[in-house]
Design a protein around this motif. Structure first.
Motif, PDB file in Angstrom:
ATOM      1  N   ASN A 298       0.950  -1.294   0.081  1.00 37.32           N
ATOM      2  CA  ASN A 298      -0.190   0.072  -0.028  1.00 37.32           C
ATOM      3  C   ASN A 298       0.924   1.311   0.076  1.00 37.32           C
ATOM      4  N   ALA A 299       1.771   1.241   0.900  1.00 37.95           N
ATOM      5  CA  ALA A 299       2.551   2.318   0.691  1.00 37.95           C
ATOM      6  C   ALA A 299       3.454   2.789  -0.581  1.00 37.95           C
ATOM      7  N   SER A 316      -6.476   1.666   2.288  1.00 41.84           N
ATOM      8  CA  SER A 316      -6.382   0.220   2.198  1.00 41.84           C
ATOM      9  C   SER A 316      -6.597  -0.102   0.867  1.00 41.84           C
ATOM     10  N   ASP A 361      -5.042  -5.450   6.290  1.00 43.95           N
ATOM     11  CA  ASP A 361      -4.156  -4.363   6.104  1.00 43.95           C
ATOM     12  C   ASP A 361      -2.991  -4.160   7.527  1.00 43.95           C
ATOM     13  N   THR A 363      -1.542  -1.880   8.651  1.00 46.34           N
ATOM     14  CA  THR A 363      -1.510  -0.415   9.356  1.00 46.34           C
ATOM     15  C   THR A 363      -2.793  -0.426  10.147  1.00 46.34           C
ATOM     16  N   ARG A 364      -3.648  -1.269  10.196  1.00 47.81           N
ATOM     17  CA  ARG A 364      -4.837  -1.290  11.151  1.00 47.81           C
ATOM     18  C   ARG A 364      -4.460  -2.587  12.478  1.00 47.81           C
ATOM     19  N   HIS A 365      -3.038  -2.946  12.153  1.00 47.99           N
ATOM     20  CA  HIS A 365      -2.758  -4.134  13.297  1.00 47.99           C
ATOM     21  C   HIS A 365      -3.027  -3.575  14.684  1.00 47.99           C
ATOM     22  N   THR A 436      11.000   1.888   0.983  1.00 44.86           N
ATOM     23  CA  THR A 436      10.372   1.340   2.297  1.00 44.86           C
ATOM     24  C   THR A 436      11.737   0.721   3.105  1.00 44.86           C
TER      25      THR A 436
END
Length: 488
Positions: A298-299, A316, A361, A363-365, A436
């Motif tokens: 996603n990044a 997302s 996703d 980022t929602r961890h 990244t």
């Protein structure tokens, strides 16, 4: 054990390192190198609060947050040559690549983007390296990569240049699958399929589809939801067809996640605690969770402003796309395994699958894990919100379950993952996008990538600071040093 705590800054960010006073100096240097996300050949310099250069060793004087040392990555050693890098006629391809990286890094400090001439030079070097690595009669140069041997070959998709499967490839697998689909799978294999030690590397794609069919049958979904065998077979084939030829997020990964979900359902006796529709949601979400993944996270999608990022407003983008592709398949009558359900049942399944797939996703961890933790003291299987959170946690656990598998199963997957990560960071560098950090081939090693990932997904949830991650790196190094053992 007596320890020492050192406070320092990296690019203005405060960090701290904790280490035993009697540990080797190299371990201390590795801690600082990790904190700076420096490559193995980058040069580190540590400055005292007064600006003097000081040695990075166990003899560092303890300090306080108000008197931080300053850590800098000041140069890259371009003279290092890995084995096999020197070519005939004195040409050193590795040195050229490193010099280009240095040049690009220096330019980016003063300008926001990579000049086209540097971009073109890098393309030519990459093209030349690719030719050398793929031409067998040049093996005397030490650059040809024969991936056909060895037990830990990365991925069957490594050499493929096309993302999507060819029509011929799909038809060949489909024909084999249909021929095998009526065969009886032994009880031994059915029991093995429920275990976390299952070895996916033993099975071809057509056989994997047969095993997925077994899961739907053994969980009684075919009978309970009136799923015609031909419709299930067409659904599984369409899913196979829409997973791309990329190193990690491919059809075999889809199977591994689904197999772990299937095993968890049996091993935790969820059939007695949740109804069949929830179990169907969980298994089908696992099957569909990475459909049409392109190998770039996603990044990258957001930084490169891809069509997916624009379509989903940077929210997302990949996971939304996986959902959309799943329901494109399910909109076709011939592959809609839910076509005999009532509208209310279908609506519930669609809502549940979207929640589960979007939960993958990373980022929602923290958000999902913290919500789930808050329910644990009073978890109630009759509470829909609690069950939804459990379903999201189970697909997340399944998605990152390779770390819990036997080494001979897990390690090839790590090779595949790093290959996909390195592909992305190479493209990011070429396109002048932010690189990244955990994907940069110049900074990442297999052990460091795993220690970092596991610490992010588990230890950080206990409120541990960076120093914990660095301490685990030191413990790993010691445990893997001949003759040394460390108590955890």
């Amino acid at each position: 054990m007596e320890t020492k705590v050192i406070y320092f800054t990296v690019n203005g960010t405060p960090e701290q390192a904790e280490f035993p006073v009697d540990c080797p100096d190299q371990d201390v240097k590795d801690l600082f190198r990790s904190a700076a996300e420096a490559g193995p050949h980058d040069i580190l310099k540590l400055y005292s609060p007064k600006g003097s250069i000081i040695n990075i060793s166990t003899r560092l004087e303890p300090n306080s947050p108000s008197s931080c040392y300053r850590l800098e990555v000041v140069a890259t050693d371009c003279s290092h040559q890995p084995p096999g890098a020197e070519l005939a006629g004195g040409l050193d391809l590795s040195s050229i690549e490193k010099r280009l990286q240095c040049l690009e890094r220096n330019i980016l400090i003063y300008d926001d983007k990579t000049p086209s001439v540097v971009f073109e030079m890098k393309k030519q070097v990459d093209s030349f390296r690719e030719k050398l690595e793929n031409v067998e009669h040049l093996s005397w140069l030490g650059l040809f990569k024969d991936l056909s041997e060895g037990t830990h070959k990365p991925s069957p998709f490594y050499h493929k240049r096309t993302l999507q499967k060819t029509r011929e490839e799909c038809e060949r697998v489909r024909e084999k699958f249909l021929q095998m689909s009526s065969l009886e799978v032994s009880e031994e294999v059915r029991n093995y399929l429920k275990t976390p030690t299952f070895d996916n590397w033993q099975w071809e794609d057509a056989e994997i589809m047969v095993l997925l069919q077994v899961m739907y049958t053994d969980l009684d979904f075919v009978a309970s939801f009136n799923i015609e065998p031909e419709t299930l077979q067409q659904f599984l084939f369409e899913v196979y067809r829409r997973y791309n030829n990329i190193p990690f997020h491919n059809f075999k990964h889809c199977f591994c996640v689904t197999q772990m979900m299937y095993g968890l359902i049996w091993l935790t006796d969820l059939r007695s605690k949740m109804d069949s529709i929830n179990l169907l949601i969980m298994l089908t979400s696992a099957v569909c969770h990475d459909l049409d993944h392109t190998g770039y996270n996603n990044a990258y999608q957001i930084n490169a402003r891809t069509d997916l990022a624009l379509r989903y407003n940077d929210i997302s983008p990949l996971e939304n796309h996986h959902c959309a592709v799943a329901f494109e398949i399910l909109e076709r009558r011939e592959s809609n395994i839910f076509r005999n359900l009532s509208p209310d049942q279908y609506k519930r399944i669609r809502e549940g699958m979207i929640k589960c797939i979007l939960a993958t996703d990373m980022t929602r961890h923290n958000e999902i894990l913290n919500k789930f933790k808050s329910t644990l003291p009073s978890f109630d299987f009759t509470n829909k919100e609690h069950k939804d959170l459990l379903m999201m946690i189970l697909i997340k656990v399944s998605d990152i379950s390779n770390e819990a598998r036997p080494m001979e199963v897990a390690e090839p997957w790590l090779d595949c993952l790093l290959q996909e990560f390195f592909n992305q960071s190479d493209v990011e560098k070429l396109e002048g996008l932010p690189v990244t950090p955990f994907m940069d081939r110049d900074k990442v090693t297999k052990p460091s990538s795993q220690i970092g990932f596991i610490s992010i997904t588990s230890l950080s949830q206990c409120g541990r600071p960076l120093t914990t991650t660095l301490r685990w790196r030191r413990l790993w190094r010691r445990n893997n040093r001949p003759g040394l053992k460390v108590r955890m």
